[in-house]
Design a protein around this motif. Structure first.
Motif, PDB file in Angstrom:
ATOM      1  N   MET A  89       0.968  -1.729   0.188  1.00 21.06           N
ATOM      2  CA  MET A  89      -0.094  -0.100  -0.259  1.00 21.06           C
ATOM      3  C   MET A  89       1.232   1.375  -0.450  1.00 21.06           C
ATOM      4  SD  MET A  89      -3.346  -0.166  -0.349  1.00 21.06           S
ATOM      5  CE  MET A  89      -3.905   0.858   0.548  1.00 21.06           C
ATOM      6  N   ASP A  90       1.602   1.384   0.842  1.00 16.69           N
ATOM      7  CA  ASP A  90       2.947   2.824   0.521  1.00 16.69           C
ATOM      8  C   ASP A  90       3.494   2.513  -0.511  1.00 16.69           C
ATOM      9  OD1 ASP A  90       2.580   2.723   3.294  1.00 16.69           O
ATOM     10  OD2 ASP A  90       4.072   1.818   3.936  1.00 16.69           O
ATOM     11  N   ASN A  91       4.283   1.221  -1.319  1.00 22.87           N
ATOM     12  CA  ASN A  91       4.695   1.622  -2.564  1.00 22.87           C
ATOM     13  C   ASN A  91       3.336   1.895  -3.555  1.00 22.87           C
ATOM     14  OD1 ASN A  91       7.119   0.877  -1.690  1.00 22.87           O
ATOM     15  ND2 ASN A  91       6.580  -1.189  -1.936  1.00 22.87           N
TER      16      ASN A  91
ATOM     17  N   MET B  49       1.551   6.647  -6.440  1.00 20.08           N
ATOM     18  CA  MET B  49       0.842   7.753  -7.205  1.00 20.08           C
ATOM     19  C   MET B  49       0.784   8.821  -6.657  1.00 20.08           C
ATOM     20  SD  MET B  49      -2.665   5.320  -5.149  1.00 20.08           S
ATOM     21  CE  MET B  49      -4.163   7.001  -5.794  1.00 20.08           C
ATOM     22  N   LYS B  50       2.029   9.776  -5.879  1.00 25.42           N
ATOM     23  CA  LYS B  50       2.575  10.845  -6.106  1.00 25.42           C
ATOM     24  C   LYS B  50       3.362  10.947  -6.388  1.00 25.42           C
ATOM     25  CE  LYS B  50       3.830  13.433  -1.745  1.00 25.42           C
ATOM     26  NZ  LYS B  50       4.896  13.214  -0.607  1.00 25.42           N
ATOM     27  N   ASN B  51       4.387  10.469  -6.556  1.00 22.60           N
ATOM     28  CA  ASN B  51       5.270  10.762  -7.273  1.00 22.60           C
ATOM     29  C   ASN B  51       4.891  10.974  -8.847  1.00 22.60           C
ATOM     30  OD1 ASN B  51       7.048  11.197  -4.923  1.00 22.60           O
ATOM     31  ND2 ASN B  51       7.337   8.917  -4.810  1.00 22.60           N
TER      32      ASN B  51
ATOM     33  N   VAL C 249      -4.581   5.189  -8.960  1.00 19.95           N
ATOM     34  CA  VAL C 249      -4.297   3.399  -8.077  1.00 19.95           C
ATOM     35  C   VAL C 249      -4.101   2.246  -9.927  1.00 19.95           C
ATOM     36  CG1 VAL C 249      -6.513   3.195  -7.830  1.00 19.95           C
ATOM     37  CG2 VAL C 249      -5.178   2.710  -6.173  1.00 19.95           C
ATOM     38  N   GLU C 250      -5.189   2.397 -10.171  1.00 21.06           N
ATOM     39  CA  GLU C 250      -4.913   1.561 -11.059  1.00 21.06           C
ATOM     40  C   GLU C 250      -3.521   1.319 -11.945  1.00 21.06           C
ATOM     41  OE1 GLU C 250      -7.951   3.410 -10.927  1.00 21.06           O
ATOM     42  OE2 GLU C 250      -9.149   2.129 -10.962  1.00 21.06           O
ATOM     43  N   GLN C 251      -3.335   2.417 -12.642  1.00 21.82           N
ATOM     44  CA  GLN C 251      -1.856   2.429 -12.780  1.00 21.82           C
ATOM     45  C   GLN C 251      -0.375   2.382 -11.922  1.00 21.82           C
ATOM     46  OE1 GLN C 251      -2.193   6.663 -13.464  1.00 21.82           O
ATOM     47  NE2 GLN C 251      -2.353   6.281 -16.366  1.00 21.82           N
ATOM     48  N   ALA C 252      -0.779   2.848 -10.998  1.00 22.08           N
ATOM     49  CA  ALA C 252       0.518   2.858  -9.619  1.00 22.08           C
ATOM     50  C   ALA C 252       0.249   0.923 -10.251  1.00 22.08           C
ATOM     51  CB  ALA C 252      -0.259   3.263  -8.868  1.00 22.08           C
ATOM     52  N   MET C 253      -1.019   0.324  -9.542  1.00 22.83           N
ATOM     53  CA  MET C 253      -0.519  -1.114  -9.504  1.00 22.83           C
ATOM     54  C   MET C 253      -0.082  -1.797 -10.918  1.00 22.83           C
ATOM     55  SD  MET C 253      -4.192  -2.030  -6.886  1.00 22.83           S
ATOM     56  CE  MET C 253      -4.795  -1.488  -8.246  1.00 22.83           C
ATOM     57  N   ASP C 254      -0.818  -1.123 -11.966  1.00 21.36           N
ATOM     58  CA  ASP C 254       0.081  -1.430 -13.262  1.00 21.36           C
ATOM     59  C   ASP C 254       1.926  -1.839 -12.914  1.00 21.36           C
ATOM     60  OD1 ASP C 254      -2.445  -2.155 -14.298  1.00 21.36           O
ATOM     61  OD2 ASP C 254      -2.966  -0.164 -15.719  1.00 21.36           O
ATOM     62  N   ILE C 255       1.734  -1.014 -13.361  1.00 22.54           N
ATOM     63  CA  ILE C 255       3.785  -0.576 -12.501  1.00 22.54           C
ATOM     64  C   ILE C 255       3.943  -1.485 -11.526  1.00 22.54           C
ATOM     65  CG2 ILE C 255       5.269   1.137 -11.708  1.00 22.54           C
ATOM     66  CD1 ILE C 255       3.819   2.960 -12.618  1.00 22.54           C
ATOM     67  N   LEU C 256       3.180  -1.697 -10.101  1.00 24.84           N
ATOM     68  CA  LEU C 256       3.678  -2.910  -9.926  1.00 24.84           C
ATOM     69  C   LEU C 256       3.501  -4.475 -10.273  1.00 24.84           C
ATOM     70  CD1 LEU C 256       3.202  -1.249  -6.301  1.00 24.84           C
ATOM     71  CD2 LEU C 256       5.204  -1.590  -7.449  1.00 24.84           C
ATOM     72  N   GLU C 257       2.408  -4.841 -11.120  1.00 20.55           N
ATOM     73  CA  GLU C 257       2.379  -5.625 -11.702  1.00 20.55           C
ATOM     74  C   GLU C 257       1.460  -6.358 -10.467  1.00 20.55           C
ATOM     75  OE1 GLU C 257       5.883  -7.964 -13.382  1.00 20.55           O
ATOM     76  OE2 GLU C 257       5.240  -6.547 -14.537  1.00 20.55           O
ATOM     77  N   VAL C 258       0.490  -6.095  -9.841  1.00 24.45           N
ATOM     78  CA  VAL C 258      -0.348  -6.138  -9.404  1.00 24.45           C
ATOM     79  C   VAL C 258      -1.671  -6.547  -9.991  1.00 24.45           C
ATOM     80  CG1 VAL C 258      -1.448  -5.795  -6.911  1.00 24.45           C
ATOM     81  CG2 VAL C 258      -0.131  -4.410  -7.042  1.00 24.45           C
ATOM     82  N   GLU C 259      -1.775  -7.772  -9.727  1.00 27.67           N
ATOM     83  CA  GLU C 259      -3.099  -8.782 -10.742  1.00 27.67           C
ATOM     84  C   GLU C 259      -3.970  -9.291  -9.458  1.00 27.67           C
ATOM     85  OE1 GLU C 259      -0.773 -10.750 -13.595  1.00 27.67           O
ATOM     86  OE2 GLU C 259      -0.049  -9.193 -14.572  1.00 27.67           O
ATOM     87  N   GLY C 260      -4.954  -9.626  -9.869  1.00 32.80           N
ATOM     88  CA  GLY C 260      -5.600 -10.729  -9.545  1.00 32.80           C
ATOM     89  C   GLY C 260      -7.059 -10.596  -7.831  1.00 32.80           C
TER      90      GLY C 260
ATOM     91  N   VAL D 133      -9.950  -2.306  -2.808  1.00 25.96           N
ATOM     92  CA  VAL D 133     -11.072  -2.027  -1.850  1.00 25.96           C
ATOM     93  C   VAL D 133     -10.479  -0.902  -0.090  1.00 25.96           C
ATOM     94  CG1 VAL D 133     -12.162  -3.028  -0.068  1.00 25.96           C
ATOM     95  CG2 VAL D 133     -12.764  -3.515  -2.048  1.00 25.96           C
ATOM     96  N   MET D 134      -8.411  -1.286   0.301  1.00 26.62           N
ATOM     97  CA  MET D 134      -8.635  -1.021   0.693  1.00 26.62           C
ATOM     98  C   MET D 134      -7.564   0.439   0.823  1.00 26.62           C
ATOM     99  SD  MET D 134      -5.507  -3.460   1.868  1.00 26.62           S
ATOM    100  CE  MET D 134      -4.929  -2.857   2.501  1.00 26.62           C
ATOM    101  N   MET D 135      -8.344   0.926  -0.701  1.00 28.19           N
ATOM    102  CA  MET D 135      -7.170   2.477  -1.000  1.00 28.19           C
ATOM    103  C   MET D 135      -8.486   3.450  -0.803  1.00 28.19           C
ATOM    104  SD  MET D 135      -4.229   3.022  -1.998  1.00 28.19           S
ATOM    105  CE  MET D 135      -4.246   4.072  -2.243  1.00 28.19           C
TER     106      MET D 135
END
Length: 60
Positions: free
Chosen positions: A22-24, A29-31, A36-47, A55-57
């Motif tokens: 979540m911190d990452n 997102m900030k920097n 949030v979706e784009q940030a998760m794409d960068i981190l390859e968060v899936e499924g 939900v947490m965000m």
């Protein structure tokens, strides 16, 4: 090691991982001024993990 202790340690590791993720997401997102979706794409968060962080965000 007792099974209850093993489970407790596993839960703590998973919780720590979620907090770090979540911190990452927030930092990216900030920097980069992205969603949030784009940030998760960068981190390859899936499924299911991706759904969990969306939900947490919502609370932020």
């Amino acid at each position: 090691m007792c099974q209850a202790i093993k489970e407790m340690l596993q839960d703590e590791r998973e919780e720590g991982h979620a907090e770090e993720r979540m911190d990452n997401i927030r930092k990216i997102m900030k920097n980069l001024s992205i969603t949030v979706e784009q940030a998760m794409d960068i981190l390859e968060v899936e499924g299911e993990e991706r759904k969990k962080y969306l939900v947490m965000m919502q609370g932020f």
